[in-house]
Design a protein around this motif. Sequence first.
Motif, mmCIF file in Angstrom:
data_model
loop_
_atom_site.group_PDB
_atom_site.id
_atom_site.type_symbol
_atom_site.label_atom_id
_atom_site.label_comp_id
_atom_site.label_asym_id
_atom_site.label_seq_id
_atom_site.Cartn_x
_atom_site.Cartn_y
_atom_site.Cartn_z
ATOM 1 N N ALA A 59 -29.455 -54.928 -86.847
ATOM 2 C CA ALA A 59 -30.229 -53.763 -87.277
ATOM 3 C C ALA A 59 -30.096 -52.583 -86.318
ATOM 4 C CB ALA A 59 -31.702 -54.138 -87.418
ATOM 5 N N GLY A 60 -29.858 -52.866 -85.030
ATOM 6 C CA GLY A 60 -29.844 -51.798 -84.039
ATOM 7 C C GLY A 60 -28.465 -51.303 -83.641
ATOM 8 N N ASN A 61 -27.425 -51.842 -84.276
ATOM 9 C CA ASN A 61 -26.057 -51.479 -83.919
ATOM 10 C C ASN A 61 -25.493 -50.486 -84.931
ATOM 11 O OD1 ASN A 61 -23.065 -51.682 -83.797
ATOM 12 N ND2 ASN A 61 -23.502 -53.198 -82.207
ATOM 13 N N MET A 62 -25.101 -49.299 -84.460
ATOM 14 C CA MET A 62 -24.607 -48.264 -85.364
ATOM 15 C C MET A 62 -23.332 -48.700 -86.091
ATOM 16 S SD MET A 62 -25.023 -45.435 -86.832
ATOM 17 C CE MET A 62 -26.463 -44.880 -85.919
ATOM 18 N N LEU A 63 -22.447 -49.407 -85.379
ATOM 19 C CA LEU A 63 -21.213 -49.882 -86.000
ATOM 20 C C LEU A 63 -21.532 -50.838 -87.151
ATOM 21 C CD1 LEU A 63 -18.137 -50.104 -86.096
ATOM 22 C CD2 LEU A 63 -18.296 -51.939 -84.379
ATOM 23 N N ILE A 64 -22.516 -51.720 -86.920
ATOM 24 C CA ILE A 64 -22.914 -52.659 -87.966
ATOM 25 C C ILE A 64 -23.495 -51.918 -89.160
ATOM 26 C CG2 ILE A 64 -24.432 -54.595 -88.529
ATOM 27 C CD1 ILE A 64 -22.120 -55.336 -86.713
ATOM 28 N N LYS A 65 -24.267 -50.864 -88.879
ATOM 29 C CA LYS A 65 -24.847 -50.074 -89.968
ATOM 30 C C LYS A 65 -23.754 -49.430 -90.817
ATOM 31 C CE LYS A 65 -29.423 -48.930 -88.093
ATOM 32 N NZ LYS A 65 -30.146 -49.496 -89.246
ATOM 33 N N ILE A 66 -22.719 -48.930 -90.150
ATOM 34 C CA ILE A 66 -21.598 -48.324 -90.883
ATOM 35 C C ILE A 66 -20.901 -49.378 -91.738
ATOM 36 C CG2 ILE A 66 -19.327 -47.249 -90.632
ATOM 37 C CD1 ILE A 66 -20.405 -45.890 -88.077
ATOM 38 N N ILE A 67 -20.682 -50.555 -91.147
ATOM 39 C CA ILE A 67 -20.039 -51.647 -91.883
ATOM 40 C C ILE A 67 -20.889 -52.063 -93.073
ATOM 41 C CG2 ILE A 67 -19.342 -54.076 -91.743
ATOM 42 C CD1 ILE A 67 -18.503 -53.553 -88.854
ATOM 43 N N SER A 68 -22.229 -52.052 -92.894
ATOM 44 C CA SER A 68 -23.117 -52.448 -93.990
ATOM 45 C C SER A 68 -23.008 -51.479 -95.163
ATOM 46 C CB SER A 68 -24.567 -52.532 -93.498
ATOM 47 O OG SER A 68 -25.074 -51.257 -93.169
ATOM 48 N N TRP A 69 -22.842 -50.186 -94.856
ATOM 49 C CA TRP A 69 -22.658 -49.212 -95.939
ATOM 50 C C TRP A 69 -21.291 -49.380 -96.599
ATOM 51 C CZ3 TRP A 69 -26.320 -46.906 -98.371
ATOM 52 C CH2 TRP A 69 -27.524 -46.618 -97.730
ATOM 53 N N VAL A 70 -20.280 -49.674 -95.799
ATOM 54 C CA VAL A 70 -18.955 -49.971 -96.371
ATOM 55 C C VAL A 70 -19.043 -51.196 -97.261
ATOM 56 C CG1 VAL A 70 -16.581 -50.659 -95.844
ATOM 57 C CG2 VAL A 70 -17.723 -48.934 -94.429
ATOM 58 N N LEU A 71 -19.824 -52.173 -96.816
ATOM 59 C CA LEU A 71 -20.026 -53.390 -97.603
ATOM 60 C C LEU A 71 -20.680 -53.068 -98.938
ATOM 61 C CD1 LEU A 71 -20.163 -56.517 -97.867
ATOM 62 C CD2 LEU A 71 -22.406 -56.373 -96.738
ATOM 63 N N LEU A 72 -21.728 -52.260 -98.913
ATOM 64 C CA LEU A 72 -22.429 -51.901 -100.147
ATOM 65 C C LEU A 72 -21.503 -51.158 -101.103
ATOM 66 C CD1 LEU A 72 -25.100 -51.872 -101.682
ATOM 67 C CD2 LEU A 72 -25.681 -49.728 -100.518
ATOM 68 N N ILE A 73 -20.722 -50.224 -100.557
ATOM 69 C CA ILE A 73 -19.763 -49.479 -101.382
ATOM 70 C C ILE A 73 -18.717 -50.429 -101.969
ATOM 71 C CG2 ILE A 73 -17.916 -47.758 -101.319
ATOM 72 C CD1 ILE A 73 -19.595 -46.292 -99.155
#
Length: 223
Positions: free
Chosen positions: A52-66
């Motif tokens: 939840a606190g990692n910006m890279l993970i957040k970006i990957i999560s949005w790529v995942l959703l897309i």
Amino acid sequence: MKQTTIQYKLVMAGTGLFLCFFLVIHLLGNLQLLLPADEAKEQFNWYSHLLAGNMLIKIISWVLLISIIAHAIYALVLARKTKKANGTKYVYDKRADASPWNSRNMGLLGTVILTFLVIHLKDFWYVSDFTTMGLDKQGYKDMYTVVVLTFHQWWYVLIYEISFIALGFHLLHGFFSAARTLGLYHPKYVKVVRYVGWLYTAFITGGFMLIPIVVYFNNLSSC
């Protein structure tokens, strides 16, 4: 028409393989739930906090959703184009003699999986990001307790199991289909592709199906 179909299949293969990679990472993280309760709570909450606190993970999560949305949309478009291209329906449908059940019912399997994803995201992602949660002794959001309470419900466990059976069939066909699209399904190493596909599918579906069952029965034994 032919070129467009190939492009759609390439998008399906690319997004599908990315989702396959994500499933491995997601499963490895979730396997921490099988540890003894106290250790599992500490490790899983730390893991959830890290994500939840990692910006890279957040970006990957949005790529995942897309990727999920693109995979679903392109699957629908490709199915419509295939149906339109096939044209006339035959009196005798003998497709079952030439193709496995899962390859003829990818739409049904995909619908089950997509429905499960909506439920899953609501119960975990939404709760984690958009609600006030209790904290553990380390000050992390207590996602472990959310998971345990969710898997305390037998009907949710049943939905989870059915959904991952559907995912297993979906993965098996999708893995072979992506291999063909990317030109990897060559006669020289077709057995290797099949073996890897079956091994991957068994690992993913077996691992994810094991977790809620273990958590559910651990809940029963602690009551």
